[in-house]
Design a protein around this motif. Structure first.
Motif, mmCIF file in Angstrom:
data_model
loop_
_atom_site.group_PDB
_atom_site.id
_atom_site.type_symbol
_atom_site.label_atom_id
_atom_site.label_comp_id
_atom_site.label_asym_id
_atom_site.label_seq_id
_atom_site.Cartn_x
_atom_site.Cartn_y
_atom_site.Cartn_z
ATOM 1 N N ASP A 31 27.585 45.935 -35.105
ATOM 2 C CA ASP A 31 28.178 47.004 -34.302
ATOM 3 C C ASP A 31 29.388 46.458 -33.567
ATOM 4 O O ASP A 31 29.475 45.259 -33.292
ATOM 5 N N VAL A 32 30.272 47.380 -33.214
ATOM 6 C CA VAL A 32 31.405 47.014 -32.370
ATOM 7 C C VAL A 32 30.860 46.433 -31.068
ATOM 8 O O VAL A 32 29.927 46.983 -30.485
ATOM 9 N N GLY A 33 31.417 45.305 -30.638
ATOM 10 C CA GLY A 33 30.963 44.672 -29.397
ATOM 11 C C GLY A 33 29.995 43.516 -29.637
ATOM 12 O O GLY A 33 29.720 42.745 -28.720
ATOM 13 N N ASP A 34 29.471 43.379 -30.868
ATOM 14 C CA ASP A 34 28.580 42.242 -31.158
ATOM 15 C C ASP A 34 29.382 40.940 -31.172
ATOM 16 O O ASP A 34 30.495 40.909 -31.701
ATOM 17 N N LEU A 35 28.798 39.901 -30.605
ATOM 18 C CA LEU A 35 29.407 38.576 -30.678
ATOM 19 C C LEU A 35 28.524 37.751 -31.604
ATOM 20 O O LEU A 35 27.384 37.453 -31.264
ATOM 21 N N VAL A 36 29.042 37.426 -32.776
ATOM 22 C CA VAL A 36 28.181 36.819 -33.798
ATOM 23 C C VAL A 36 28.752 35.493 -34.296
ATOM 24 O O VAL A 36 29.937 35.209 -34.142
ATOM 25 N N LYS A 37 27.852 34.711 -34.888
ATOM 26 C CA LYS A 37 28.263 33.438 -35.456
ATOM 27 C C LYS A 37 28.477 33.635 -36.956
ATOM 28 O O LYS A 37 27.621 34.217 -37.630
ATOM 29 N N VAL A 38 29.590 33.194 -37.480
ATOM 30 C CA VAL A 38 29.825 33.307 -38.926
ATOM 31 C C VAL A 38 30.354 31.979 -39.467
ATOM 32 O O VAL A 38 30.878 31.158 -38.710
ATOM 33 N N ARG A 39 30.189 31.818 -40.775
ATOM 34 C CA ARG A 39 30.846 30.677 -41.417
ATOM 35 C C ARG A 39 32.044 31.212 -42.185
ATOM 36 O O ARG A 39 31.948 32.185 -42.928
ATOM 37 N N ILE A 40 33.212 30.585 -41.967
ATOM 38 C CA ILE A 40 34.431 31.044 -42.623
ATOM 39 C C ILE A 40 34.388 30.642 -44.095
ATOM 40 O O ILE A 40 34.172 29.472 -44.431
ATOM 41 N N THR A 41 34.596 31.649 -44.962
ATOM 42 C CA THR A 41 34.502 31.386 -46.406
ATOM 43 C C THR A 41 35.859 31.444 -47.095
ATOM 44 O O THR A 41 36.026 30.911 -48.183
ATOM 45 N N ASP A 42 36.829 32.125 -46.456
ATOM 46 C CA ASP A 42 38.094 32.342 -47.146
ATOM 47 C C ASP A 42 39.229 32.546 -46.153
ATOM 48 O O ASP A 42 39.007 33.045 -45.053
ATOM 49 N N SER A 43 40.444 32.177 -46.580
ATOM 50 C CA SER A 43 41.609 32.355 -45.713
ATOM 51 C C SER A 43 42.682 33.128 -46.478
ATOM 52 O O SER A 43 43.139 32.671 -47.523
ATOM 53 N N GLY A 44 43.030 34.310 -46.004
ATOM 54 C CA GLY A 44 44.063 35.132 -46.642
ATOM 55 C C GLY A 44 45.373 35.030 -45.884
ATOM 56 O O GLY A 44 45.483 34.239 -44.952
ATOM 57 N N PRO A 45 46.380 35.839 -46.258
ATOM 58 C CA PRO A 45 47.686 35.716 -45.598
ATOM 59 C C PRO A 45 47.632 35.957 -44.084
ATOM 60 O O PRO A 45 48.292 35.269 -43.318
ATOM 61 N N ASN A 46 46.852 36.939 -43.648
ATOM 62 C CA ASN A 46 46.836 37.259 -42.216
ATOM 63 C C ASN A 46 45.473 37.255 -41.571
ATOM 64 O O ASN A 46 45.345 37.566 -40.395
ATOM 65 N N SER A 47 44.452 36.944 -42.355
ATOM 66 C CA SER A 47 43.118 36.977 -41.759
ATOM 67 C C SER A 47 42.164 36.073 -42.527
ATOM 68 O O SER A 47 42.494 35.584 -43.606
#
Ligand code: SAH
Ligand code: SF4
Ligand code: F3S
Length: 435
Positions: A413-429
């Motif tokens: 949901d909007v407002g959740d603060l979550v832990k993620v593992r970064i899997t990919d890097s695109g041009p702007n995100s």
């Protein structure tokens, strides 16, 4: 009947904050997303570069038909162009009904009433009263997870190229208690991340019962608000980066590892002509101290190319500084002569030379930005979810380092603060997997 208000905002984040407050102070209006059918159009303007100021007049030109179709439509100009040009705006564009400077917008209701009565209304004073005190308190409606909060306004630095000291006036800080009250209220309405704003936010010196608080103390106090998870601040001047603020980057967990610290040029000769009152070496030494406190800090900066008398050698010094510092993001601008500033009197660098330098500088910055982003792949980061993404089941938020991160999950949901593992890097995100 509720009237419709359309606000278009240009310029810096302080204008974004001001636009929110202007919408709140105008009772009897609801904000709409399009100028069509609006009863009042307000342009909250920026005067920092010539192009920014000219945009206002071309936008006003577009409203001619709307005004003809609806003679009751009122058009207002607010912000830094309003402050700098005042009545001249009404002379150049007679369909403007109202002009209000950034220090006087708490007087908007009176000005609006005068405009409704068919008069021209203008206020570009720097009044004695505190505009924030006069403003209605924010309504209680729930809002998104991130918010801006202006704590300091104005600038006493007088960089030779810059209009801000003239359009926003002298440095002034809001009292501690008022900042805390506004922060508490934002948090009660669902805000989890606050960005403290000021033209020179790290020059903050807020009063509290006879004591003066610096920005670091304010941040530490805000960090005690349980539900507030993240704190950022912008924009800072290198000369106001005091020891306790550097220390806060190391020991205040809620203060995010991202710092916008403009340097403008890497050439001491140009820095001196810009009246920056620091050198390239003192800036680099400062960055080293902040990075010692917070090694994973991501830095961003502002650069001006083609400042009067900038030589290829001066420009090379700027590229060298960028190579040394390694930015995660940066904003670069071609110098624009602004009326009334000391640098406007000096001879310009040829446009093609300035354009070429801008392109070279931007290419270097883009490489650094991509490298900083790519380096996040594989890392665990925290993301504050801000809105749904474009793909079904996808959400978007910002990492601690202010990278946009896409996360695919139905459970968010909007407002959740979550832990993620970064899997990919695109041009702007970046893309991340929920952990
Ligand atoms: N208070 C902030 C930001 C001021 S305006 C600070 O001191 O850094 C944002 C940026 O616009 C500046 O950092 C500068 O890089 C750029 N800028 C300001 N005046 C300009 C001018 N006349 N021409 C081109 N860029 C300018
Ligand atoms: Fe403008 Fe310089 Fe003040 Fe920043 S510090 S607002 S660039 S005069
Ligand atoms: Fe522009 Fe005024 Fe902000 S000139 S950058 S809107 S302070």
């Amino acid at each position: 009947m509720t009237k419709k208000l359309y606000i278009k905002t240009y310029g810096c984040q302080m204008n974004v904050y001001d636009s929110e407050r202007m919408a709140e102070v105008l009772e009897g209006y609801e904000q709409v997303e399009s100028p069509d059918g609006a009863d009042m159009i307000l342009l909250n303007t920026c005067h920092i570069r010539e192009k920014a100021a000219e945009k206002v007049y071309s936008e006003l030109g577009r409203y001619k038909d709307l005004k003809q179709a609806n003679p009751d439509l009122k058009i207002g100009v607010a912000g830094c162009v309003a402050q700098a040009e005042g009545e001249e705006i009404m002379r150049r564009q007679p369909m403007v009904d109202l002009v209000v400077g950034p220090q006087s917008y708490h007087r908007l209701p009176e000005l609006e009433a005068r405009a409704r009565a068919g008069q021209k209304a203008l206020d570009t004073d720097f009044p004695e009263e505190d505009k924030f005190e006069k403003l209605k308190r924010r309504p209680k409606a729930q809002r998104g997870p991130t918010a801006f909060l202006t704590v300091q306004e104005g600038c006493d630095k007088f960089c030779a190229f810059c209009v801000v000291p003239y359009t926003r006036g002298a440095e002034a800080s809001r009292p501690v208690a008022r900042v805390l009250a506004e922060a508490e209220e934002l948090v009660a309405r669902g805000v989890r991340e606050i960005t403290l704003l000021g033209q020179n936010v790290n020059a903050y010196h807020g009063e509290d019962g006879g004591e003066t608080w610096g920005l670091a103390r304010l941040i530490r106090r805000l960090a005690e608000i349980d539900e507030l998870k993240r704190i950022r601040f912008t924009t800072s001047h290198p000369n106001d980066m005091e020891d306790d603020l550097i220390a806060a980057h190391g020991d205040c967990e809620k203060l995010m590892p991202y710092l916008h610290l403009p340097v403008q040029s890497g050439s001491d000769r140009i820095l001196k002509r810009m009246n920056r009152k620091h050198t390239a070496a003192s800036y680099i030494a400062l960055i080293e101290r902040i990075r010692a406190a917070r090694p994973d800090l991501l830095l961003s900066g502002d650069f001006i190319v083609g400042f009067p008398e900038e030589t290829e050698e001066d420009f090379q010094a700027t590229l060298d500084l960028i190579e040394r510092v390694r930015y995660g993001a940066a904003y670069s601008f071609k110098y624009s002569a602004r009326p009334g500033t000391p640098a406007a009197e000096r001879p310009d660098v040829a446009a093609d030379v300035a354009n070429d330098r801008l392109q070279r500088l931007q290419a270097l910055i883009t490489r650094q930005q991509r490298a900083a982003q790519d380096a996040m792949v594989g890392r665990e980061v925290h993301v504050l979810i801000e809105k749904p993404g474009r793909m079904p089941g996808q959400m978007v938020g910002k990492s601690d380092h202010l990278h946009a991160v896409h996360v695919t999950s139905d459970a968010l949901d909007v407002g959740d603060l979550v832990k993620v593992r970064i899997t990919d890097s695109g041009p702007n995100s970046l893309a991340g997997r929920l952990l």
